[in-house]
Write a protein that holds these residues in place. Structure first.
Motif, mmCIF file in Angstrom:
data_model
loop_
_atom_site.group_PDB
_atom_site.id
_atom_site.type_symbol
_atom_site.label_atom_id
_atom_site.label_comp_id
_atom_site.label_asym_id
_atom_site.label_seq_id
_atom_site.Cartn_x
_atom_site.Cartn_y
_atom_site.Cartn_z
ATOM 1 N N LEU A 67 -3.437 3.503 -6.964
ATOM 2 C CA LEU A 67 -3.688 3.005 -8.315
ATOM 3 C C LEU A 67 -3.125 1.609 -8.500
ATOM 4 N N GLN A 68 -1.851 1.444 -8.084
ATOM 5 C CA GLN A 68 -1.204 0.136 -8.251
ATOM 6 C C GLN A 68 -1.897 -0.922 -7.420
ATOM 7 N N GLY A 69 -2.196 -0.578 -6.164
ATOM 8 C CA GLY A 69 -2.826 -1.548 -5.281
ATOM 9 C C GLY A 69 -4.191 -1.961 -5.800
ATOM 10 N N PHE A 70 -4.948 -1.000 -6.332
ATOM 11 C CA PHE A 70 -6.287 -1.289 -6.824
ATOM 12 C C PHE A 70 -6.232 -2.315 -7.955
ATOM 13 N N ARG A 71 -5.290 -2.117 -8.867
ATOM 14 C CA ARG A 71 -5.141 -3.040 -10.001
ATOM 15 C C ARG A 71 -4.955 -4.470 -9.541
ATOM 16 N N THR A 72 -4.087 -4.647 -8.514
ATOM 17 C CA THR A 72 -3.800 -6.001 -8.049
ATOM 18 C C THR A 72 -4.962 -6.552 -7.232
ATOM 19 N N LEU A 73 -5.486 -5.717 -6.319
ATOM 20 C CA LEU A 73 -6.502 -6.217 -5.394
ATOM 21 C C LEU A 73 -7.803 -6.546 -6.110
ATOM 22 N N VAL A 74 -8.123 -5.815 -7.174
ATOM 23 C CA VAL A 74 -9.409 -6.017 -7.843
ATOM 24 C C VAL A 74 -9.448 -7.404 -8.495
ATOM 25 N N ARG A 75 -8.287 -7.949 -8.799
ATOM 26 C CA ARG A 75 -8.253 -9.303 -9.374
ATOM 27 C C ARG A 75 -8.737 -10.337 -8.376
ATOM 28 N N PHE A 76 -8.543 -10.070 -7.077
ATOM 29 C CA PHE A 76 -8.983 -11.010 -6.046
ATOM 30 C C PHE A 76 -10.320 -10.584 -5.450
ATOM 31 N N GLY A 77 -10.921 -9.562 -5.998
ATOM 32 C CA GLY A 77 -12.165 -9.052 -5.436
ATOM 33 C C GLY A 77 -11.964 -8.462 -4.051
ATOM 34 N N ALA A 78 -10.751 -8.016 -3.754
ATOM 35 C CA ALA A 78 -10.461 -7.518 -2.408
ATOM 36 C C ALA A 78 -10.147 -6.036 -2.434
ATOM 37 N N GLU A 79 -10.793 -5.293 -3.353
ATOM 38 C CA GLU A 79 -10.424 -3.882 -3.498
ATOM 39 C C GLU A 79 -10.789 -3.043 -2.273
ATOM 40 N N GLU A 80 -11.655 -3.596 -1.409
ATOM 41 C CA GLU A 80 -11.972 -2.864 -0.182
ATOM 42 C C GLU A 80 -10.756 -2.769 0.742
ATOM 43 N N SER A 81 -9.786 -3.669 0.525
ATOM 44 C CA SER A 81 -8.588 -3.651 1.371
ATOM 45 C C SER A 81 -7.556 -2.639 0.897
ATOM 46 N N LEU A 82 -7.919 -1.808 -0.070
ATOM 47 C CA LEU A 82 -6.964 -0.843 -0.618
ATOM 48 C C LEU A 82 -6.390 0.052 0.470
ATOM 49 N N GLY A 83 -7.259 0.501 1.379
ATOM 50 C CA GLY A 83 -6.810 1.392 2.444
ATOM 51 C C GLY A 83 -5.735 0.747 3.298
ATOM 52 N N VAL A 84 -5.946 -0.526 3.624
ATOM 53 C CA VAL A 84 -4.973 -1.250 4.437
ATOM 54 C C VAL A 84 -3.636 -1.302 3.730
ATOM 55 N N PHE A 85 -3.710 -1.625 2.444
ATOM 56 C CA PHE A 85 -2.489 -1.731 1.640
ATOM 57 C C PHE A 85 -1.717 -0.413 1.673
ATOM 58 N N VAL A 86 -2.413 0.678 1.340
ATOM 59 C CA VAL A 86 -1.752 1.978 1.303
ATOM 60 C C VAL A 86 -1.219 2.340 2.690
ATOM 61 N N ALA A 87 -2.067 2.163 3.722
ATOM 62 C CA ALA A 87 -1.686 2.624 5.053
ATOM 63 C C ALA A 87 -0.498 1.850 5.600
ATOM 64 N N LEU A 88 -0.510 0.523 5.439
ATOM 65 C CA LEU A 88 0.596 -0.255 6.003
ATOM 66 C C LEU A 88 1.902 0.064 5.299
ATOM 67 N N VAL A 89 1.852 0.144 3.975
ATOM 68 C CA VAL A 89 3.083 0.441 3.235
ATOM 69 C C VAL A 89 3.623 1.809 3.632
ATOM 70 N N ILE A 90 2.721 2.792 3.728
ATOM 71 C CA ILE A 90 3.166 4.157 4.039
ATOM 72 C C ILE A 90 3.672 4.259 5.474
ATOM 73 N N VAL A 91 2.858 3.804 6.423
ATOM 74 C CA VAL A 91 3.218 4.013 7.826
ATOM 75 C C VAL A 91 4.481 3.244 8.174
ATOM 76 N N ARG A 92 4.572 1.988 7.701
ATOM 77 C CA ARG A 92 5.712 1.187 8.130
ATOM 78 C C ARG A 92 6.981 1.512 7.369
ATOM 79 N N GLU A 93 6.867 1.741 6.056
ATOM 80 C CA GLU A 93 8.088 1.856 5.259
ATOM 81 C C GLU A 93 8.253 3.210 4.577
ATOM 82 N N LEU A 94 7.390 3.466 3.606
ATOM 83 C CA LEU A 94 7.654 4.593 2.714
ATOM 84 C C LEU A 94 7.635 5.919 3.447
ATOM 85 N N GLY A 95 6.759 6.093 4.414
ATOM 86 C CA GLY A 95 6.693 7.369 5.121
ATOM 87 C C GLY A 95 8.048 7.778 5.669
#
Lengths: 255, 155
Positions: A67-95
């Motif tokens: 949800l948070q990532g979508f809000r930010t990315l949609v401003r740049f028209g880059a909402e397709e990158s949502l998966g990358v955002f979620v995956a990198l944050v989760i795999v590298r840090e939050l997980g």
């Protein structure tokens, strides 16, 4: 002044004692493998019992990130990158980090309290009387169980957060991102090294949480106050160590 | 005493964890950076400025990825960035005079190398150097040029 010196000396003595304790536990670890039934029991209480909290937290963390990532990315028209955002944050840090914090709170504190209470009720000394080494019979299986459970739980957390429930559910089903591009974008930017690093991280977190919980329980004052203090300081110390260790490991791994 | 349901639960937990690791590795991670050890060859090129190009960035022809950047160093004589690329072995017929330019994927995307095939008969081989290179577009330089052009027009 004298009190200050005494306090510093006590801190150093504590660290030193923890080192000796660790060496003894590591020496006793092979004995834990010779007792697979106790190990299975401990895997149940550390791993299986933490499963629900890890699965649920993973899903919700993934949803919030999407949800948070979508809000930010949609401003740049880059909402397709949502998966990358979620995956990198989760795999590298939050997980690894969130799993370790959850396990420290859920299982680490329970271990410290259990061992502390064993000590307070003289069960540990009773074992020594019967020529059973409590390090081998009590501590080592729990240590090993924590070490095995942590990376598995972290992997389950990541999968829940990225794929099955969290990011995928919100991103693809709710926000209408294309399923194929969600996965292909993730695959394009997460590489195998990230997963390996994430597993190394969570194993080291498991190691530190186990060490802290065992040490606090084993060296707790044999009173009800001592047990409660051991439980509290397990959670506090583990959380601090996890976050500090995460910073150091990240600095080394993701240059 | 360890009972049966406890054993089942522990077994289930271990399998779930291992399955999760497998899902992460195969579904989430791209393994092509690992498994490309076999049939590849190396070419290099010198660039004035590589912008945000990194080790592991893609090398493409007509938008199709044919390799990756394997190493970026400074050439000790020319002080340009020498970019070493690992190209997939199945693309062994690229003309020797192909040119390389550093491009950007989308507005926020990362930078990659785009190869444009030339017209010569001889193909690139292992260790070849690309002679024609075009540096990354540096926005500051572009704005600087634009401003100096404006200033000279006004005079």
């Amino acid at each position: 002044m004298r009190r200050l010196v005494a306090t510093v000396a006590a801190v150093f003595a504590g660290i030193g004692r923890a080192q000796f304790f660790l060496i003894n536990v590591l020496a006793a670890l092979p004995a834990a493998l010779a007792r697979p039934r106790i190990l299975a029991q401990q895997l149940h209480s550390v791993g299986v019992m933490s499963l629900i909290i890890v699965v649920l937290s993973g899903s919700f963390v993934g949803m919030v990130l999407a949800l948070q990532g979508f809000r930010t990315l949609v401003r740049f028209g880059a909402e397709e990158s949502l998966g990358v955002f979620v995956a990198l944050v989760i795999v590298r840090e939050l997980g690894p980090v969130v799993t370790a914090l959850l396990v420290a709170g859920r299982a680490g504190s329970a271990l410290a309290a259990e061992i502390g209470l064993m000590k307070a009720t003289d069960q540990l000394s009773a074992m020594e009387m019967m020529a059973t080494d409590p390090l081998k019979r009590v501590i080592a299986p729990r240590f090993l169980a924590m070490l095995i459970s942590m990376p598995l739980l972290a992997a389950i957390f990541s999968v829940m957060a990225i794929g099955i429930a969290g990011g995928h559910a919100v991103g693809v089903s709710l926000l209408g991102i294309d399923d194929g591009s969600y996965w292909s974008q993730i695959r394009a930017s997460v590489n195998a090294q990230d997963i390996v690093d994430s597993m190394i991280k969570s194993t080291l977190f498991g190691f530190s949480v186990a060490w802290i919980a065992m040490y606090q329980g084993y060296h707790a004052a044999p009173t009800s106050e001592g047990v409660s203090r051991a439980t509290t300081s397990t959670v506090v110390l583990s959380s601090l160590v996890i976050l500090a260790l995460d910073f150091v490991l990240t600095a080394f791994m993701f240059r | 005493m360890v009972n049966r349901s406890l054993e089942v639960l522990v077994g289930f937990f271990i399998c779930l964890g291992i399955a999760a690791i497998f899902v992460l590795t195969f579904r989430v991670a791209s393994l092509d950076s690992v498994g490309s050890g076999g049939d590849t060859y190396q070419v290099s090129g010198q660039f004035e400025n590589i912008g945000g190009l990194k080790q592991g960035s893609a090398v493409t022809i007509a938008g199709v990825r044919i390799g990756r950047v394997s190493q970026i160093v400074i050439d000790p004589y020319t002080f340009k960035a020498a970019v070493h690329m690992t190209i997939d072995g199945q693309y062994d017929n690229l003309p020797e005079d192909s040119s390389a330019s550093i491009l950007t994927a989308g507005l926020l995307g990362e930078q990659y190398i785009g190869l444009t095939p030339g017209g010569m008969q001889d193909p690139l081989v292992d260790g070849s150097e690309l002679m024609l290179t075009q540096s990354a577009l540096v926005l500051e330089n572009l704005i600087g040029q634009f401003l100096s052009n404006m200033a000279s027009n006004q005079e």
